[in-house]
Structures are given as structure tokens and as C-alpha cells.
Design an enzyme around this catalytic site. Structure first.
Site, PDB file in Angstrom:
ATOM      1  CE  LYS A   1      -4.359  -1.737   1.365  1.00 45.20           C
ATOM      2  NZ  LYS A   1      -5.142  -2.338   2.413  1.00 45.20           N
TER       3      LYS A   1
ATOM      4  CE  LYS B   1      -6.804  -7.033  -0.793  1.00 45.45           C
ATOM      5  NZ  LYS B   1      -6.792  -6.808   0.644  1.00 45.45           N
TER       6      LYS B   1
ATOM      7  CE  LYS C   1     -13.196  -2.494   2.597  1.00 47.00           C
ATOM      8  NZ  LYS C   1     -11.878  -2.404   3.203  1.00 47.00           N
TER       9      LYS C   1
HETATM   10  N1  AQP Z   1      -9.943  -9.954  -2.291  1.00 47.27           N
HETATM   11  C1  AQP Z   1     -10.184 -10.483  -1.107  1.00 47.27           C
HETATM   12  N2  AQP Z   1     -10.356 -11.810  -0.994  1.00 47.27           N
HETATM   13  C2  AQP Z   1     -10.603 -12.371   0.217  1.00 47.27           C
HETATM   14  N3  AQP Z   1     -10.698 -11.668   1.356  1.00 47.27           N
HETATM   15  C3  AQP Z   1     -10.537 -10.351   1.275  1.00 47.27           C
HETATM   16  N4  AQP Z   1     -10.577  -9.369   2.202  1.00 47.27           N
HETATM   17  C4  AQP Z   1     -10.351  -8.191   1.615  1.00 47.27           C
HETATM   18  N5  AQP Z   1     -10.177  -8.362   0.290  1.00 47.27           N
HETATM   19  C5  AQP Z   1     -10.278  -9.691   0.053  1.00 47.27           C
HETATM   20  C6  AQP Z   1     -10.856  -9.600   3.599  1.00 47.27           C
HETATM   21  O1  AQP Z   1     -11.884  -8.682   3.968  1.00 47.27           O
HETATM   22  C7  AQP Z   1     -11.653  -8.270   5.303  1.00 47.27           C
HETATM   23  C8  AQP Z   1     -11.728  -6.759   5.310  1.00 47.27           C
HETATM   24  O2  AQP Z   1     -10.543  -6.200   5.351  1.00 47.27           O
HETATM   25  P1  AQP Z   1     -10.319  -4.680   5.575  1.00 47.27           P
HETATM   26  O3  AQP Z   1     -11.274  -3.855   4.869  1.00 47.27           O
HETATM   27  O4  AQP Z   1     -10.255  -4.429   7.024  1.00 47.27           O
HETATM   28  O5  AQP Z   1      -8.897  -4.514   4.938  1.00 47.27           O
HETATM   29  P2  AQP Z   1      -8.264  -5.109   3.665  1.00 47.27           P
HETATM   30  O6  AQP Z   1      -7.781  -6.488   3.896  1.00 47.27           O
HETATM   31  O7  AQP Z   1      -7.228  -4.136   3.304  1.00 47.27           O
HETATM   32  O8  AQP Z   1      -9.455  -5.183   2.628  1.00 47.27           O
HETATM   33  P3  AQP Z   1      -9.623  -4.524   1.188  1.00 47.27           P
HETATM   34  O9  AQP Z   1     -11.003  -4.732   0.711  1.00 47.27           O
HETATM   35  O10 AQP Z   1      -8.521  -4.921   0.293  1.00 47.27           O
HETATM   36  O11 AQP Z   1      -9.532  -3.049   1.517  1.00 47.27           O
HETATM   37  P4  AQP Z   1      -8.583  -1.970   0.940  1.00 47.27           P
HETATM   38  O12 AQP Z   1      -8.703  -2.010  -0.522  1.00 47.27           O
HETATM   39  O13 AQP Z   1      -9.154  -0.776   1.510  1.00 47.27           O
HETATM   40  O14 AQP Z   1      -7.234  -2.263   1.427  1.00 47.27           O
HETATM   41  C9  AQP Z   1     -10.353  -8.897   5.759  1.00 47.27           C
HETATM   42  O15 AQP Z   1     -10.613 -10.055   6.503  1.00 47.27           O
HETATM   43  C10 AQP Z   1      -9.674  -9.247   4.476  1.00 47.27           C
HETATM   44  O16 AQP Z   1      -8.810 -10.344   4.617  1.00 47.27           O
END
Ligand code: AQP
Length: 343
Positions: free
Chosen positions: A118, A207, A210
Site C-alpha cells: 500500500k 487482489k 475496495k
Molecule cells: N480480495 C479479497 N479476498 C478475500 N478476502 C478479502 N478481504 C479483503 N479483500 C479480500 C478480507 O476482507 C476483510 C476486510 O478487510 P479490511 O477492509 O479491514 O482490509 P483489507 O484487507 O485491506 O481489505 P480490502 O477490501 O482490500 O480493503 P482496501 O482495498 O481498503 O485495502 C479482511 O478479513 C480481508 O482479509
């Protein structure tokens, strides 16, 4: 032995199908199998939500939306041992995070893959919060004595840090924290063979996320079902004309098989058996698209029935109850480190 399960999803944007399949679905399935004495903590890490830049006018609303999605996915907030809350509304999270930060090594945080990924996307202005957020995540977990933390594969390293910190702290001060289970046990608990990672439909080596602008590769839980179906139909695959579970050579197909299996609630090896031998990809895409349409249609109908006031009421109740538990752990820690009299 009663179990404690905890998980949370940041409110930094609209949740994706990856969030649902990686974190919400295992959590809901877990909740269906809870036994007497088990506790279930489900929260919105809203303080984590701006480690990367967001539109702050949307944060409060996104937090409420996350709660609505948890409820619409099947979380029953009336159950006595289910706690729904926002991280920011329980100050013990931030207080414990500070204390833990003094027992975390700089090198440990530097090794975090998510930070590397990131921060490299952000250029010059990388926040300290992005660097230290795994410590706040450890506090989120350790405050409630969580044994199991259903998260996607991308969060595995952070969970392992929480374990390391709990062990380090206990070695120094005695049995203060419950040490979360190792990754293999976490997978067994949610009945999965490998960690779940859903990939972008346009680039299946990345991945689904969001916070990354990839509208065609990302299915949002708020997408119109037919728009989402189109994204599946145009998902990037390969020209091997063979359907196999092979992340290295066929990541696009394997990603579709994974989505198909999880939405159909069957093990991945069964999904592979169904499609093995097919030389065209259109049927797999079509059936996966249909599953996505059905899933989104049902979820969105349930979300639309939950009002803001209902979500806020549930949160207020959850925050009062979760605060009591969090404060007990924090007090033990404060006594251990000597900021509160121990006898
Ligand atoms: N692509 C994915 N496949 C499986 N699991 C996923 N998670 C996120 N993306 C995937 C799981 O969703 C939960 C939420 O995580 P978070 O929002 O606290 O942070 P993150 O892991 O950084 O999720 P994102 O959606 O990728 O957010 P951004 O883009 O904002 O960084 C976690 O359990 C994560 O494993």
C-alpha cells in the site's frame, strides 16, 4: 471449551465480493455453529479506515452500511453472545494499541507485506497510521480474548503479529492475553483448505480490493446484479481451453472456480470435478454470473430493509456490552505495565 470469534471490516469504501467471501461468509457460517458459552465479536474498524486517504464525509455512513451488511448476511444481533460495535466507540482499543506499540519491534512492522504494497501505491505521503495499524489490529483482537479471527489470506501476517505480541507480553508479564490460534487452526475452524483471496476480474494476479480503482475487476456488494454479471462474463481468463485449479497458470479460471464454489457452498475440489474436462469457459462464467446475481439480489433486498436508526440502536447496545469486556482486559494490562496499582 467456549470459543471467542472476532472479525471486522474497514469502512473505507464500499465492500466487495472479496470482502464478503473472504471475511463475511466464514464469519456467518461460524456464527451458525456457535455453541453454548461461545462469544462472537463483530466490529467496524473505523479508526483503521483512514490509514489510506478516504472521503471523510462518507465514513460514518460507511460504518453503518457495514453493520447493515453484517446483519443482512445473517448475523443475529439479538443473540446474547453476539457483540456488534465500532472500534472508535471503545477507547480501550486505542489505549491498548499504544501500550502494545511499545512492545512491537520496528523491524516487525517493516516486514508487513500490506504496508509495502500500500505504501508503494501512495508515493510520498504515507501515513504513520498505515505503518502501525497492525498494532491496533492486535489490540482489537487481544482485548476480547479472540481464539479465532476469520480473515482473508491478505490479513494472515497481521494475525500472526497479534499472536507474537500476545506471546511476548505473556512471557514478560504472565498470562494476560489469550493467544489466537495458529493459521492452520484458523482455516480448519472455518472449514477451508486454504486462505481465501479473491482476485480482480480484469487482472487475476491482483487482489480484488475496495480501495483500488478497478471498476470492471471489482464486484461491489452494491453493484446492480446485472452489471456484476457482465463483469463476470468479461473476466480475464486464458487460452488454454481447459478448466483446472491452477493459480500459477490459470489464475483467472481458478478465481472464477473459487467464486463459484463459495457462492454454491461446496468445497473447491467438488467445483473442479464439476467443470473438469470442459474446453470452453462460457458456461462456467454463465453459471458463476447467475450465482452472483442471485446472491446480490437477496443481499441487497435484506440491506434495504434495515434502517439507520435500527443499525445505530444495535451498535449502541453492542458498544456498552463490548466496553465492559474490553475494559477488563485493559485493566489487567495497565496493572501489568505498572500504570495502575496491581493489588
Ligand atoms: N480480495 C479479497 N479476498 C478475500 N478476502 C478479502 N478481504 C479483503 N479483500 C479480500 C478480507 O476482507 C476483510 C476486510 O478487510 P479490511 O477492509 O479491514 O482490509 P483489507 O484487507 O485491506 O481489505 P480490502 O477490501 O482490500 O480493503 P482496501 O482495498 O481498503 O485495502 C479482511 O478479513 C480481508 O482479509
Amino acid at each position: 471449551m467456549p470459543k471467542t470469534v472476532l472479525t471486522g471490516l474497514r469502512a473505507n469504501g464500499e465492500l466487495t465480493l472479496g470482502n464478503y467471501l473472504g471475511a463475511i461468509l466464514p464469519m456467518v457460517q461460524t456464527l451458525q455453529n456457535l455453541e453454548e458459552g461461545d462469544k462472537f465479536f463483530l466490529f467496524v474498524p473505523d479508526l483503521h479506515s483512514f490509514t489510506t486517504p478516504i472521503d471523510h464525509t462518507q465514513l460514518y455512513r460507511n460504518s453503518l452500511n457495514n453493520i447493515k451488511i453484517y446483519l443482512a448476511s445473517g448475523v443475529d444481533s439479538n443473540r446474547e453472545n453476539v457483540f456488534l460495535y465500532r472500534q472508535s466507540h471503545i477507547p480501550a482499543h486505542s489505549e491498548l494499541a499504544w501500550i502494545l506499540s511499545c512492545f512491537t519491534y520496528y523491524g516487525e512492522l517493516q516486514r508487513m507485506i500490506q504496508f509495502k504494497e500500500k505504501s508503494s501505491q501512495q508515493g510520498q505521503n504515507v501515513s504513520v497510521g498505515l505503518f502501525t495499524y497492525p498494532i491496533l489490529m492486535a489490540a482489537d483482537i487481544l482485548l476480547y480474548g479472540a481464539d479465532y479471527v476469520p480473515v482473508g489470506e491478505d490479513q494472515r501476517q497481521h494475525l500472526e503479529l497479534a499472536r507474537d505480541l500476545a506471546i511476548r507480553f505473556n512471557n514478560k508479564f504472565g498470562e494476560i492475553f489469550v493467544v489466537p490460534q495458529v493459521w492452520q487452526k484458523q482455516l480448519e475452524f472455518v472449514k477451508r483448505v486454504e486462505g481465501t483471496k479473491i482476485y480482480s476480474l480484469t487482472d487475476p494476479t491482483k487482489k480484488m480490493s475496495k480501495s483500488i480503482n478497478d471498476p470492471k475487476g471489482t464486484i461491489l456488494l452494491t453493484d446492480k446484479p446485472l452489471d456484476a454479471a457482465k463483469k463476470i462474463m468479461s473476466a480475464a481468463t486464458d487460452n488454454l481451453a481447459s478448466i483446472n485449479w491452477d493459480w500459477n497458470n490459470q489464475p483467472g479460471i481458478t478465481n472464477l472456480l473459487q467464486i463459484y464454489a463459495l457462492l454454491k457452498n461446496i468445497p473447491t475440489h467438488e467445483a473442479v470435478k464439476i467443470w473438469k474436462g470442459q474446453t470452453q469457459y462460457s458456461n462456467l462464467k454463465k453459471e458463476t454470473a447467475e450465482l452472483v446475481v442471485e446472491f446480490l439480489t437477496n443481499l441487497q433486498a435484506r440491506v434495504s430493509k434495515i434502517t439507520d436508526a435500527q443499525a445505530e440502536d444495535i451498535l449502541q447496545k453492542g458498544e456498552i456490552n463490548a466496553t465492559k469486556i474490553a475494559k477488563q482486559t485493559l485493566l489487567k494490562v495497565q496493572k501489568a505495565v505498572g500504570v495502575v496499582k496491581s493489588q
